[in-house]
Structures are given as structure tokens and as C-alpha cells.
Design a protein around this motif. Structure first.
Motif, PDB file in Angstrom:
ATOM      1  N   SER A 107       0.845  -1.206   0.041  1.00 52.24           N
ATOM      2  CA  SER A 107      -0.057   0.006  -0.127  1.00 52.24           C
ATOM      3  C   SER A 107       0.891   1.303   0.027  1.00 52.24           C
ATOM      4  N   LYS A 108       2.071   1.303   0.658  1.00 47.28           N
ATOM      5  CA  LYS A 108       2.980   2.464   1.026  1.00 47.28           C
ATOM      6  C   LYS A 108       3.666   2.506  -0.533  1.00 47.28           C
ATOM      7  N   HIS A 109       3.808   1.369  -1.161  1.00 50.25           N
ATOM      8  CA  HIS A 109       4.249   1.694  -2.506  1.00 50.25           C
ATOM      9  C   HIS A 109       3.645   2.082  -3.646  1.00 50.25           C
ATOM     10  N   GLY A 110       2.257   2.127  -3.512  1.00 47.16           N
ATOM     11  CA  GLY A 110       1.123   2.762  -4.266  1.00 47.16           C
ATOM     12  C   GLY A 110       0.702   1.382  -5.253  1.00 47.16           C
ATOM     13  N   VAL A 111       0.758   0.160  -4.505  1.00 46.13           N
ATOM     14  CA  VAL A 111       0.181  -0.712  -5.371  1.00 46.13           C
ATOM     15  C   VAL A 111      -1.269  -0.610  -5.315  1.00 46.13           C
ATOM     16  N   ASP A 112      -2.313  -1.112  -6.617  1.00 50.91           N
ATOM     17  CA  ASP A 112      -3.443  -0.968  -6.493  1.00 50.91           C
ATOM     18  C   ASP A 112      -4.268  -1.922  -5.546  1.00 50.91           C
ATOM     19  N   ILE A 113      -5.174  -1.491  -4.844  1.00 54.11           N
ATOM     20  CA  ILE A 113      -5.866  -2.146  -3.957  1.00 54.11           C
ATOM     21  C   ILE A 113      -6.439  -3.465  -4.332  1.00 54.11           C
ATOM     22  N   VAL A 114      -6.628  -3.621  -5.645  1.00 56.16           N
ATOM     23  CA  VAL A 114      -7.069  -4.893  -6.050  1.00 56.16           C
ATOM     24  C   VAL A 114      -5.921  -6.032  -6.247  1.00 56.16           C
ATOM     25  N   ILE A 115      -4.735  -5.497  -6.611  1.00 61.56           N
ATOM     26  CA  ILE A 115      -3.526  -6.349  -6.746  1.00 61.56           C
ATOM     27  C   ILE A 115      -3.200  -7.051  -5.186  1.00 61.56           C
ATOM     28  N   ILE A 116      -3.391  -5.669  -3.977  1.00 59.06           N
ATOM     29  CA  ILE A 116      -3.143  -6.059  -2.886  1.00 59.06           C
ATOM     30  C   ILE A 116      -4.035  -7.159  -2.229  1.00 59.06           C
ATOM     31  N   GLY A 117      -5.223  -7.204  -2.685  1.00 55.25           N
ATOM     32  CA  GLY A 117      -6.136  -8.231  -2.333  1.00 55.25           C
ATOM     33  C   GLY A 117      -5.908  -9.583  -3.058  1.00 55.25           C
ATOM     34  N   PHE A 118      -5.137  -9.585  -4.387  1.00 50.17           N
ATOM     35  CA  PHE A 118      -4.793 -10.763  -4.607  1.00 50.17           C
ATOM     36  C   PHE A 118      -3.684 -11.290  -4.008  1.00 50.17           C
ATOM     37  N   PHE A 119      -2.500 -10.581  -3.242  1.00 50.43           N
ATOM     38  CA  PHE A 119      -1.656 -11.048  -2.322  1.00 50.43           C
ATOM     39  C   PHE A 119      -2.046 -11.566  -1.213  1.00 50.43           C
ATOM     40  N   ALA A 120      -3.407 -11.182  -0.727  1.00 48.64           N
ATOM     41  CA  ALA A 120      -3.963 -12.074   0.487  1.00 48.64           C
ATOM     42  C   ALA A 120      -4.250 -13.298  -0.093  1.00 48.64           C
ATOM     43  N   TRP A 121      -4.310 -13.892  -1.228  1.00 49.91           N
ATOM     44  CA  TRP A 121      -4.564 -15.287  -1.585  1.00 49.91           C
ATOM     45  C   TRP A 121      -3.100 -16.045  -1.118  1.00 49.91           C
TER      46      TRP A 121
END
Length: 496
Positions: A48-62
Motif C-alpha cells: 500500500s505504501k508503494h502505491g500498489v493498486d488495492i485489487v492487486i493487494i487483495g490478490f496478495f492476500a491469496w
């Protein structure tokens, strides 16, 4: 790795005293808890601090889905020895020491790729960190159930394990965030990597598995050498599989705007659906067939046979019970960041506030598990977990203030600590002493399957219903488990 002559765990030492057992599982819980935040909440905040899109961050939750499938390699942990380590320290400790080496090296790799300029590389090392963290838990859980088979024995050990686990999670989350605030993310991951490796020399210094065993130094050298080869093979295999999957996804035109949640859901549910479809046939198996059954699937056939069709109700219950905990962990840190809280405030919230509240919840949950029926304690846990999610709706609609953040985190962590302690005792009572590690891996893995699938879509959900709607929903899903309790408390397993 070397195969043992039997599918049962190799070590049969005298049972440690209650004090030693308590201290041992404080240590093992700490070993497993430190890395968990680093591929989960801390990583989502870093992205999030590096400006990654929230949807991509959600994918990392997988990535947190990986522990759901620990049943796929749990039988290996119970059947095979780690060369060198197992001869001196026994099979369970051998796997734990291998896992700690894997955790340390994976986190160091994440430290030196902390710029997140290559998201596939970030994902690779996060997956490896998740894999070795989960393997450590498989070995430790199987050993715990063997050493403490009754509910009265389990409750204090579970409390010790969760105290270690949650205090380490808090130390990792708060410590990493504060170090990142003072220095950068590279130093944050290096500091936690060193802390995570600290239990390794303590385990290495412990007495051998069997009295009279000699050659500690030779066993350590051989074990480390074999472990490095295993770690290299696992890294190469993960890289190859990841490259194939990424190539296939790119070829299919999948991007951040593509809704792949149904596909992931179908793939993740497939092995459990196959077991459910096989349930009528498993249910008709004679008991003497189970006595003769051996191999990879034996543990899973046995638990489905023992509970029959009630197994479907058990799986539904466990899949709902920890829903709020997982979903809150996924978006709580992005919510705090979005609401304007500083890294220092978040670090304090993840530190002393979360630790004290969580340990209080674990202590009360463990204590009540020795005093009340599991039905009552599970019900109380469902309510406290739901309240821990709903409190974030209040935070979202309040002006940013340290008091509000710390209060919300305290309520959340108390509820999760209480529910977590009760839940681990409950799952431990469902497994067979013959297959403790594999069956616990199946149940605890399924418990987090649906929550982590939804966590992967949390970014998309947040864009549709907002943070307040998201946490209202996650709390309601946790609370829904309470309606299955009248069925769950009446379930009794058959005996072979």
C-alpha cells in the motif's frame, strides 16, 4: 528426506513435564507467529505504501491460502525424516528446524526485494515464507496433540502456544512497522528474520530425542546441508510453477480488472468437494478396512468415515468461525492507512495494545475451555469475534485519534484471541490420535479456506461496499457460525 518404517511419528520420548510443555509451546508458537504477519498484514501495508493498486493487494492476500492446503504435504511430515536432524532430535523437531531455516532465508530474500519493483519476485518469496511457516505449524500441531490428547491437557498448552504465536505476530507487526518508519522495509524484514531464527539454536541445544544418542555436531552439519538442498529444490519448484501460472494467466488476458475469484474458488474447493462426493462410499466402509488402510489418504478417509455425513456440518461450521479474523487482518491495515493514521500510531496499536488484549483473550478462552463445555465457549467466541469486526465501522466514521485506534484494536484482538484459543481446542478434540498432524491440517486448513478466498477479493469488495460495509459483512459472517452450534455439539464420531 528418508522414509520411516511406519506412517506414525518416529519419536516416542517420555512425556515432558507440564512446565516444560508450556515453555516448549510458547517457543514454538513464537517461531510460527513471527513470520505470519510478514507475508500478510505487513506485506499488504508495504505494498500500500508503494502505491500498489488495492485489487492487486487483495490478490496478495491469496498467499494466505497456502496453509489451507497443508493437508497435501502433512502426511510427508508424519512419514519422512529430515536427514541429520531426525537422528538426533527426532522427526518433529527435525521438520521444525528445517522450517526455521526456510523461514529465515525467505524473509532475507523479501528484505532484499523490499522495493517491490518486481511483484512476481515479491510473490515468490512471500509464498516460500508462507510454505515454511505452515510446515512448522504442521509439525508442531501434530506433536502437541500427541503429547496432550485430552481437552483438560490441551487448554493450557493451546493457551501457551497462542500466547507465543500472537505475541510474535504483534512483535513482528509492530516491530517491522516501527523499524520501517525509522529506517526502511529492508531493515524491517532483516530484523524480523533474525528474531525468527533465534529459536533454532535453542532447539539445537536441546537434549536428543532418545537417551544416549551422540554426535550432535555431525547431526547438525548433516541436517543443515540436507536442509539447504531441500530449500533449493523447493525454491526452484515454486519458481517453475509460478512461471507456468503467470504465463497462463497472461496468455488468457487476466489482469487486475479481471474477476478471477470464481476460478480461484472452484480450484480451492475441488479437493474438499471430491472428498464430499466420496462420502457415501467412505461411510459404507467396514471398520476392519480402516484398520488395514495405510498411505497418503488414510488419515482423511478415517475422519470422514468416523463422522459420516455430520462431517459436512463440521466443515461448514469451521469455515465460518474464523471468518472475521481473516477478513479483518486483510483490510484493517489499509483502512488505518486510508484513515490517515501514521506508521508510528499503527506500530503502537500493533504492539502493546494488540499484544495485551490478545493475550487476555487467549487466557480467558483457554481458562473457560477447562471450565465450560465447548458449545458455550465456542458461542462466546463467535460473539466476541464479530464485535471485533464491527468495531472498525465505528473507527471508520470517527475522526482519527490514537484513543479510537487503540480501542478498536484492543476489542478486535481480544475477540480474536478468545475465539482462537477455543477453536484450537475444539479442532484438537476432533482428530484421531493415529493421525493427529494430518487430520488437524485438514480441519484447520479448511477452516481458513473460505475466509482467505474472500480475503483475496477483499479489495474488490471494498470498492463496492466501502470499508464500513466490508467490516459489517465480515462480522456478520463470523456471527453466523453460532446458528450451527446446536448441530455441532451433538456430533459424535464412530469408533473403529
Amino acid at each position: 528426506m528418508t522414509a520411516a518404517t511406519t506412517a506414525l511419528p518416529s519419536e516416542t520420548p517420555a512425556k515432558p513435564s507440564a512446565r516444560r510443555l508450556f515453555g516448549l509451546y510458547l517457543l514454538l508458537g513464537f517461531s510460527a507467529g513471527l513470520p505470519f504477519y510478514m507475508f500478510n498484514a505487513v506485506l499488504t501495508l508495504r505494498l500500500s505504501k508503494h502505491g500498489v493498486d488495492i485489487v492487486i493487494i487483495g490478490f496478495f492476500a491469496w498467499i494466505a491460502l497456502l496453509p489451507t492446503f497443508k493437508f497435501a504435504w502433512a502426511p510427508l511430515v508424519e512419514r519422512y525424516d529430515i536427514p541429520g536432524f531426525a537422528r538426533f532430535w527426532g522427526r518433529r523437531r527435525g521438520w521444525i528446524m528445517l522450517s526455521q531455516l526456510g523461514i529465515f532465508l525467505s524473509m532475507v530474500a523479501m528484505a532484499f526485494t523490499s522495493s517491490d519493483k518486481s511483484l512476481p519476485l515479491t510473490a515468490l518469496f512471500a509464498i516460500l515464507l508462507a510454505f515454511w511457516t505452515t510446515t512448522l505449524e504442521v509439525a508442531a500441531d501434530g506433536w502437541r496433540i500427541e503429547l496432550a490428547p485430552t481437552q483438560a491437557e490441551q487448554a493450557p498448552i493451546v493457551a501457551a502456544n497462542l500466547w507465543g504465536y500472537r505475541s510474535a505476530m504483534v512483535a513482528a507487526g509492530s516491530g517491522a512497522i516501527l523499524v520501517a518508519a525509522w529506517a526502511d522495509w529492508t531493515w524491517a524484514y532483516l530484523v524480523i528474520a533474525v528474531a525468527a531464527f533465534a529459536p533454532f539454536p535453542i532447539l539445537a541445544a536441546m537434549r536428543p530425542d532418545q537417551p544416549g544418542t551422540a554426535g550432535r555436531g555431525a547431526a547438525l552439519i548433516k541436517g543443515i546441508s540436507a536442509s539447504l538442498l531441500i530449500l533449493l529444490a523447493a525454491t526452484l519448484a515454486t519458481t517453475a510453477v509460478g512461471w507456468v501460472l503467470l504465463s497462463a494467466a497472461q496468455g488468457a488476458g487476466i489482469s487486475a480488472k479481471t474477476n478471477i475469484t470464481p476460478v480461484v474458488l472452484a480450484i480451492a474447493l475441488l479437493p474438499f468437494a471430491l472428498l464430499a462426493l466420496a462420502l457415501p462410499r467412505i461411510n459404507r466402509l467396514p471398520a476392519d478396512f480402516l484398520a488395514r488402510k495405510s498411505g497418503f489418504a488414510a488419515a482423511y478417509v478415517e475422519i470422514f468415515w468416523r463422522y459420516g455425513y455430520a462431517m459436512l456440518a463440521l466443515l461448514a461450521f469451521v469455515s465460518l468461525y474464523r471468518m472475521g479474523d481473516v477478513l479483518a487482518l486483510t483490510l484493517s491495515h489499509p483502512l488505518w492507512n486510508e484513515r490517515g493514521y501514521s506508521l508510528h500510531q499503527i506500530g503502537v496499536a500493533d504492539g502493546v495494545v494488540a499484544l495485551s488484549a490478545s493475550m487476555a483473550g487467549v487466557a480467558l478462552g483457554g481458562w473457560l475451555s477447562t471450565r465450560l463445555s465447548l458449545g458455550w465457549t465456542l458461542g462466546i467466541g463467535a460473539v466476541t469475534a464479530a464485535l471485533g469486526n464491527w468495531i472498525y465501522v465505528w473507527l471508520w466514521h470517527s475522526e482519527p485519534a490514537s484513543f479510537i485506534l487503540y480501542t478498536a484494536v484492543a476489542v478486535d484482538q481480544f475477540g480474536n484471541g478468545f475465539a482462537g484459543a477455543v477453536f484450537v481446542v475444539y479442532l484438537s478434540m476432533l482428530v484421531s490420535p493415529k493421525y493427529p498432524g494430518a487430520q488437524y491440517a485438514l480441519l484447520s486448513g479448511f477452516a481458513f479456506l473460505l475466509p482467505r478466498l474472500l480475503a483475496g477479493a477483499s479489495g474488490s469488495m471494498q470498492t463496492q461496499i466501502g470499508y464500513d460495509g466490508f467490516f459489517l459483512l465480515s462480522g456478520a459472517l463470523s456471527f453466523a457460525a453460532i446458528f450451527l452450534l446446536p448441530v455441532i455439539v451433538r456430533v459424535k464420531g464412530r469408533t473403529a
